[in-house]
Design an enzyme around this catalytic site. Structure first.
Site, PDB file in Angstrom:
ATOM      1  N   ASP A 138     163.983  44.077 -18.497  1.00 15.61           N
ATOM      2  CA  ASP A 138     164.117  45.373 -19.279  1.00 15.61           C
ATOM      3  C   ASP A 138     165.505  45.661 -19.737  1.00 15.61           C
ATOM      4  OD1 ASP A 138     161.564  46.386 -17.417  1.00 15.61           O
ATOM      5  OD2 ASP A 138     161.368  46.321 -19.624  1.00 15.61           O
ATOM      6  N   HIS A 168     163.767  44.835  -8.781  1.00 12.84           N
ATOM      7  CA  HIS A 168     162.360  44.261  -9.006  1.00 12.84           C
ATOM      8  C   HIS A 168     161.661  44.091  -7.746  1.00 12.84           C
ATOM      9  CE1 HIS A 168     159.024  41.846 -10.636  1.00 12.84           C
ATOM     10  NE2 HIS A 168     159.352  42.178 -11.705  1.00 12.84           N
TER      11      HIS A 168
HETATM   12  C1  SDX Z   1     158.955  45.737 -14.789  1.00 13.53           C
HETATM   13  O1  SDX Z   1     156.020  44.292 -10.956  1.00 13.53           O
HETATM   14  C2  SDX Z   1     156.228  43.554 -12.386  1.00 13.53           C
HETATM   15  O2  SDX Z   1     156.267  42.386 -12.314  1.00 13.53           O
HETATM   16  C3  SDX Z   1     156.640  44.509 -13.131  1.00 13.53           C
HETATM   17  C4  SDX Z   1     157.339  43.951 -14.380  1.00 13.53           C
HETATM   18  C5  SDX Z   1     156.185  43.298 -15.341  1.00 13.53           C
HETATM   19  O3  SDX Z   1     156.730  42.124 -15.895  1.00 13.53           O
HETATM   20  O4  SDX Z   1     155.177  43.698 -15.370  1.00 13.53           O
HETATM   21  O5  SDX Z   1     158.508  42.648 -14.050  1.00 13.53           O
HETATM   22  C6  SDX Z   1     158.227  44.908 -15.612  1.00 13.53           C
HETATM   23  O6  SDX Z   1     158.317  46.865 -14.400  1.00 13.53           O
HETATM   24  C7  SDX Z   1     160.309  45.555 -14.287  1.00 13.53           C
HETATM   25  C8  SDX Z   1     160.879  46.798 -13.555  1.00 13.53           C
HETATM   26  C9  SDX Z   1     161.363  47.841 -14.830  1.00 13.53           C
HETATM   27  N1  SDX Z   1     161.868  48.910 -13.739  1.00 13.53           N
HETATM   28  C10 SDX Z   1     162.962  49.312 -13.905  1.00 13.53           C
HETATM   29  O7  SDX Z   1     164.058  48.883 -14.160  1.00 13.53           O
HETATM   30  C11 SDX Z   1     163.455  50.559 -13.362  1.00 13.53           C
HETATM   31  C12 SDX Z   1     164.632  50.600 -12.077  1.00 13.53           C
HETATM   32  N2  SDX Z   1     164.220  49.825 -11.105  1.00 13.53           N
HETATM   33  C13 SDX Z   1     163.582  50.550  -9.997  1.00 13.53           C
HETATM   34  O8  SDX Z   1     162.995  51.545  -9.969  1.00 13.53           O
HETATM   35  C14 SDX Z   1     163.160  49.511  -8.722  1.00 13.53           C
HETATM   36  O9  SDX Z   1     164.002  48.593  -8.568  1.00 13.53           O
HETATM   37  C15 SDX Z   1     161.861  48.772  -8.891  1.00 13.53           C
HETATM   38  C16 SDX Z   1     160.558  49.923  -9.143  1.00 13.53           C
HETATM   39  C17 SDX Z   1     161.613  48.076 -10.292  1.00 13.53           C
HETATM   40  C18 SDX Z   1     161.282  48.048  -7.754  1.00 13.53           C
HETATM   41  O10 SDX Z   1     161.357  49.061  -6.514  1.00 13.53           O
HETATM   42  P1  SDX Z   1     160.855  48.593  -5.298  1.00 13.53           P
HETATM   43  O11 SDX Z   1     160.835  47.301  -5.119  1.00 13.53           O
HETATM   44  O12 SDX Z   1     159.932  49.470  -4.863  1.00 13.53           O
HETATM   45  O13 SDX Z   1     162.490  48.939  -4.521  1.00 13.53           O
HETATM   46  P2  SDX Z   1     162.744  50.117  -4.056  1.00 13.53           P
HETATM   47  O14 SDX Z   1     162.497  51.345  -4.929  1.00 13.53           O
HETATM   48  O15 SDX Z   1     162.256  50.495  -2.525  1.00 13.53           O
HETATM   49  O16 SDX Z   1     164.259  50.088  -3.783  1.00 13.53           O
HETATM   50  C19 SDX Z   1     164.789  49.257  -2.768  1.00 13.53           C
HETATM   51  C20 SDX Z   1     166.381  49.696  -2.646  1.00 13.53           C
HETATM   52  C21 SDX Z   1     166.511  51.285  -2.563  1.00 13.53           C
HETATM   53  O17 SDX Z   1     167.682  51.712  -1.868  1.00 13.53           O
HETATM   54  P3  SDX Z   1     167.758  52.370  -0.149  1.00 13.53           P
HETATM   55  O18 SDX Z   1     166.396  53.236  -0.154  1.00 13.53           O
HETATM   56  O19 SDX Z   1     167.184  50.959   0.563  1.00 13.53           O
HETATM   57  O20 SDX Z   1     168.938  52.709   0.196  1.00 13.53           O
HETATM   58  O21 SDX Z   1     167.118  49.465  -3.780  1.00 13.53           O
HETATM   59  C22 SDX Z   1     167.509  50.655  -4.378  1.00 13.53           C
HETATM   60  C23 SDX Z   1     166.624  51.877  -3.816  1.00 13.53           C
HETATM   61  O22 SDX Z   1     167.201  53.191  -3.951  1.00 13.53           O
HETATM   62  N3  SDX Z   1     167.186  50.620  -5.861  1.00 13.53           N
HETATM   63  C24 SDX Z   1     167.996  50.768  -6.976  1.00 13.53           C
HETATM   64  C25 SDX Z   1     167.449  50.478  -8.151  1.00 13.53           C
HETATM   65  N4  SDX Z   1     166.378  49.816  -7.716  1.00 13.53           N
HETATM   66  C26 SDX Z   1     165.928  49.932  -6.344  1.00 13.53           C
HETATM   67  N5  SDX Z   1     169.241  51.349  -6.753  1.00 13.53           N
HETATM   68  C27 SDX Z   1     169.836  51.545  -8.063  1.00 13.53           C
HETATM   69  N6  SDX Z   1     169.295  51.061  -9.162  1.00 13.53           N
HETATM   70  C28 SDX Z   1     167.944  50.660  -9.190  1.00 13.53           C
HETATM   71  N7  SDX Z   1     167.353  50.199 -10.477  1.00 13.53           N
END
Ligand code: SDX
Length: 387
Positions: free
Chosen positions: A327, A270
């Site tokens: 989720d 998140h």
């Molecule tokens: C919602 O904003 C809100 O409040 C949204 C929400 C709401 O109520 O409106 O809370 C609802 O959207 C919840 C999130 C649902 N999405 C998912 O579950 C999709 C999977 N999660 C990700 O794609 C991700 O974690 C996000 C989009 C939720 C957050 O992304 P960020 O903060 O931009 O983090 P990032 O993509 O920069 O990742 C940071 C690191 C990376 O690794 P490195 O490049 O540093 O090596 O964490 C890793 C990412 O690869 N990472 C994950 C991951 N999420 C981030 N690795 C594996 N699995 C994951 N799910």
């Protein structure tokens, strides 16, 4: 990279707006609506009471709630002309595409409210849309199955009516178990608002141009659809089904950690919660309490619990502060309510529409009403000449 969102902490940590609606503390895992902790609201108040709180700033008295409930039941009906819209879609249309089209079309029936002559117009505009979204969502679901629409039933509450409209046969006085109503009502409450997330930011941006409020909500629905945002709940169940067994969990945890593999655990991580998502905790507790009564798919639940246990003890996730988000568990309860995964983001829309409307109104009440205009960091070619 040009055209991509590039983040630097200073850039993204600046507040996009001030608000009195929702408070989040990402480090402590706290979420409050109008000052009330989500844990108390989810366990002690109905979704309709939470709607009243988000839209009016205070919880309703018993009399105010009774009037609110009756108005929502009456306003749940939609113009007959809207049904034709659903029949214009192809059989395999995704319910989210149908719902966003229907909410946009709703603005053609109420264009006089663009002028928002007075506060009562604003209040009616919000309550009307809130009451109609579940009906339009149920119509989208039944259109996707090619079965007749079921109208709302004046004798049923907001949440019970939605389950009735999606599951009943025409003419059937379907009895909906109270435990199912309570589970879905809690899910709606947990999704009601969440500060300036991507879809809410879109709603406020469209509101800032002076477009019709239903156009702003339509934009929010479309933004929420993405699997990085509200579409994650549908992807979580698809992923659990794909993993298929507890024995295969380690294989997918390894894939998540492989920089060459773009596999991501949906429902994890998140932007704001860097400790835990309090909503995920409440859903996990709800699952533990209701899994027998709701007959939750124990195999999918075991896979989810194994993923959580392995991830929370693995440095890859701990170092990146990746925890289950809202989720991760919601889909297991929705599956137990016999709601197909293609409808999960629709459930998110039904819950979140009140937050979008509250945020829309907060923008509209702002005396300045400055149009949204984020700036960029230009990294393209220096000035050059054609000669
Ligand atoms: C919602 O904003 C809100 O409040 C949204 C929400 C709401 O109520 O409106 O809370 C609802 O959207 C919840 C999130 C649902 N999405 C998912 O579950 C999709 C999977 N999660 C990700 O794609 C991700 O974690 C996000 C989009 C939720 C957050 O992304 P960020 O903060 O931009 O983090 P990032 O993509 O920069 O990742 C940071 C690191 C990376 O690794 P490195 O490049 O540093 O090596 O964490 C890793 C990412 O690869 N990472 C994950 C991951 N999420 C981030 N690795 C594996 N699995 C994951 N799910």
């Amino acid at each position: 990279q040009t055209g991509m969102f590039t983040y630097d902490p200073g850039f993204t940590s600046t507040a996009s707006c001030s608000s009195t609606i929702t408070y989040i503390d990402g480090e402590k895992g706290e979420l409050r609506y109008r000052g009330y902790p989500i844990e108390e609201l989810a366990m002690k108040k109905s979704y309709l009471e939470v709607c009243y709180l988000l839209l009016n700033g205070e919880l309703p008295s018993p009399e105010e709630l009774a009037a609110y409930d009756y108005e929502f039941r009456k306003r749940a009906y939609v113009h007959e002309g809207l049904k034709n819209l659903f029949y214009s879609f192809p059989d395999n249309a995704h319910p989210m595409a149908m719902l966003s089209s229907a909410v946009s079309a709703l603005s053609t029936f109420y264009s006089e409210h663009i002028m928002m002559r007075n506060d009562e117009d604003l209040q009616v505009m919000r309550r009307r849309l809130l009451a109609k979204v579940p009906t339009l969502a149920a119509f989208a679901y039944r259109r996707s199955l090619g079965i007749p629409f079921i109208y709302p039933d004046l004798e049923r509450s907001f949440t019970e009516n939605f389950l009735y409209m999606i599951h009943a046969y025409p003419g059937q006085d379907l009895k909906i178990p109270e435990v199912q109503v309570r589970a879905l009502d809690t899910i709606f409450t947990l999704h009601a608002d969440h500060e300036q997330n991507a879809s809410t930011t879109v709603v406020r941006s469209v509101a800032s141009t002076g477009a019709h409020p239903y156009a702003a909500i339509t934009a929010g629905i479309n933004a929420l659809w993405g699997r990085a945002h509200g579409g994650a709940n549908e992807s979580v169940i698809a992923q659990l089904e794909y993993i298929g067994s507890v024995e295969r969990v380690d294989e997918f945890i390894a894939r998540t950690k492989d920089p060459e593999d773009d596999f991501r655990l949906m429902g994890f991580g998140h932007r704001v919660y860097k400790n835990f998502d309090p909503r995920a905790k409440i859903l996990k507790k709800l699952l533990d309490e209701m899994k027998d009564e709701l007959n939750v798919d124990s195999e999918l639940l075991q896979i989810a619990e194994k993923i959580e246990a392995v991830a929370l003890s693995d440095d890859y996730f701990i170092s990146r502060k990746l925890y289950p988000n809202i989720d991760f568990y919601s889909g297991l309860i929705l599956t137990a309510l016999k709601i197909p995964k293609e409808m999960f983001t629709i459930i998110f829309v039904i819950g979140r529409t009140v937050g979008w409307l509250a945020q829309w109104l907060e923008f509209h009440a702002d005396s300045e009403k400055k149009i949204a205009r984020p700036r960029q960091r230009y990294i393209g070619p220096e000035t050059r000449s054609l000669t």
